[in-house]
Write an enzyme that holds these catalytic residues in place. Sequence first.
Site, PDB file in Angstrom:
ATOM      1  CE  LYS A 165      -3.775  -2.038  -0.407  1.00  0.00           C
ATOM      2  NZ  LYS A 165      -4.523  -1.815  -1.659  1.00  0.00           N
ATOM      3  CG  ASP A 193      -3.362  -0.772  -4.909  1.00  0.00           C
ATOM      4  OD1 ASP A 193      -3.581   0.252  -5.598  1.00  0.00           O
ATOM      5  OD2 ASP A 193      -4.270  -1.491  -4.449  1.00  0.00           O
ATOM      6  CD  GLU A 218      -4.121  -2.887  -7.668  1.00  0.00           C
ATOM      7  OE1 GLU A 218      -3.423  -3.931  -7.671  1.00  0.00           O
ATOM      8  OE2 GLU A 218      -5.172  -2.790  -7.017  1.00  0.00           O
ATOM      9  CG  ASP A 241      -9.002  -2.075  -7.476  1.00  0.00           C
ATOM     10  OD1 ASP A 241     -10.227  -2.184  -7.663  1.00  0.00           O
ATOM     11  OD2 ASP A 241      -8.475  -2.444  -6.400  1.00  0.00           O
ATOM     12  CE  LYS A 265     -11.083  -3.921  -3.925  1.00  0.00           C
ATOM     13  NZ  LYS A 265     -10.003  -3.519  -4.844  1.00  0.00           N
TER      14      LYS A 265
HETATM   15 MG    MG Z   1      -6.310  -2.042  -5.537  1.00  0.00          MG
END
Ligand code: MG
Length: 367
Positions: A165, A193, A218, A241, A265
């Site tokens: 992250k 990401d 990402e 995403d 997702k």
């Molecule tokens: Mg993501």
Amino acid sequence: MKITRILAYRLDLPLKEGRYGFSGGRSIRGYDSTVVRIETDSGVVGFGEVCPLGPAYLPAYAQGVRAGIAELGPHLIGHDPTELGVMTGLMDRHLKGHPYVKSPIDMACWDILGKVAGLPLSTLLGGRQGGAVQCYRAISQDTPERMTESVAFYRADGYRRYQLKVGSDVATDIARIEMVAAGLQPGEVLVADANTGWLSHEAARVVHAIRGLDIYVEQPCLGFEENLEIRRRTHHPFVLDESIDSVAALLRAHHARAMDAINIKISKYGGLTIARQMRDMCVAMGIAMTIEDSGGGDIATAAIAHLAHSTPEAFRFNCSDCNSYVALDIAEGAPRRVDGMIEAPSGAGLGVSPDMKLLGEPVISIQ
Ligand code: MG
């Protein structure tokens, strides 16, 4: 078959790590999850689950789930839950948008369909493809040193794929990526990401600084155009995403060659019905996928495992075992990670039996 009652339960799932941090200083202290139970006149019961990652990640929030179910539920009583396309149309007609509200309802309808058919959802979603599904571990945002320690911890726990992250200040993010990448072992996969956290000038500096590393990038920026611009400036394989929030967004991004992989997702698309559609389109267009959800426990993880396990192996970039982030098991039969992998349950439907005592009293009951 007719829906006779819709119940919703609120479930606070404590995080094993106590906290999960990501870009923009955002963090959560636990999962506020909603479990839906749909009852029918034939006695078959289905379950679904949705858990937004706090209120500031996607346009979704836990209280909104419950408010949306209270709004939508009365329109679904008396309808046949096994007619998934009809149910999707019905939900869209009575509540515009809010796919995350529809996701646990759609999931519970699939669970009912599987139980009626006597087949696991992985069969209904296309059939079990290959062996167990490789999971990635999201590495909560922290100092470069602590994130490197976290990767070592989860490596010892069986993971081989890590999603760092990032998405804060450029210098710290570069240090995070470089330090973790330096300790990677052969065969491991690293994704940075940013969760929309960089402006394009910041993303440009990061991808330039890490240009020699074997790493995926990402969702660096918020807007589609900024991401496309960074994609064109880097040789790193690119994952989108947050930008891919609909079939239309997927088609537009594919047309622009904006990514190599996307994150599916389930709740971002309103449940398994549209998530499966997105999955099948990605297979047809040669796009790899991370199959996951924004959070959740055993029921959400079972749905992920069925969709992931019925996806051709070559297209499975990653998969998330959400339930291993939380300290509470809520259903028997749920996937449990072994050596960094999960498998779809073999029982009918989702193949899980939630602990009704643990769920307690419903917060919503519609009949
Ligand atoms: Mg993501």
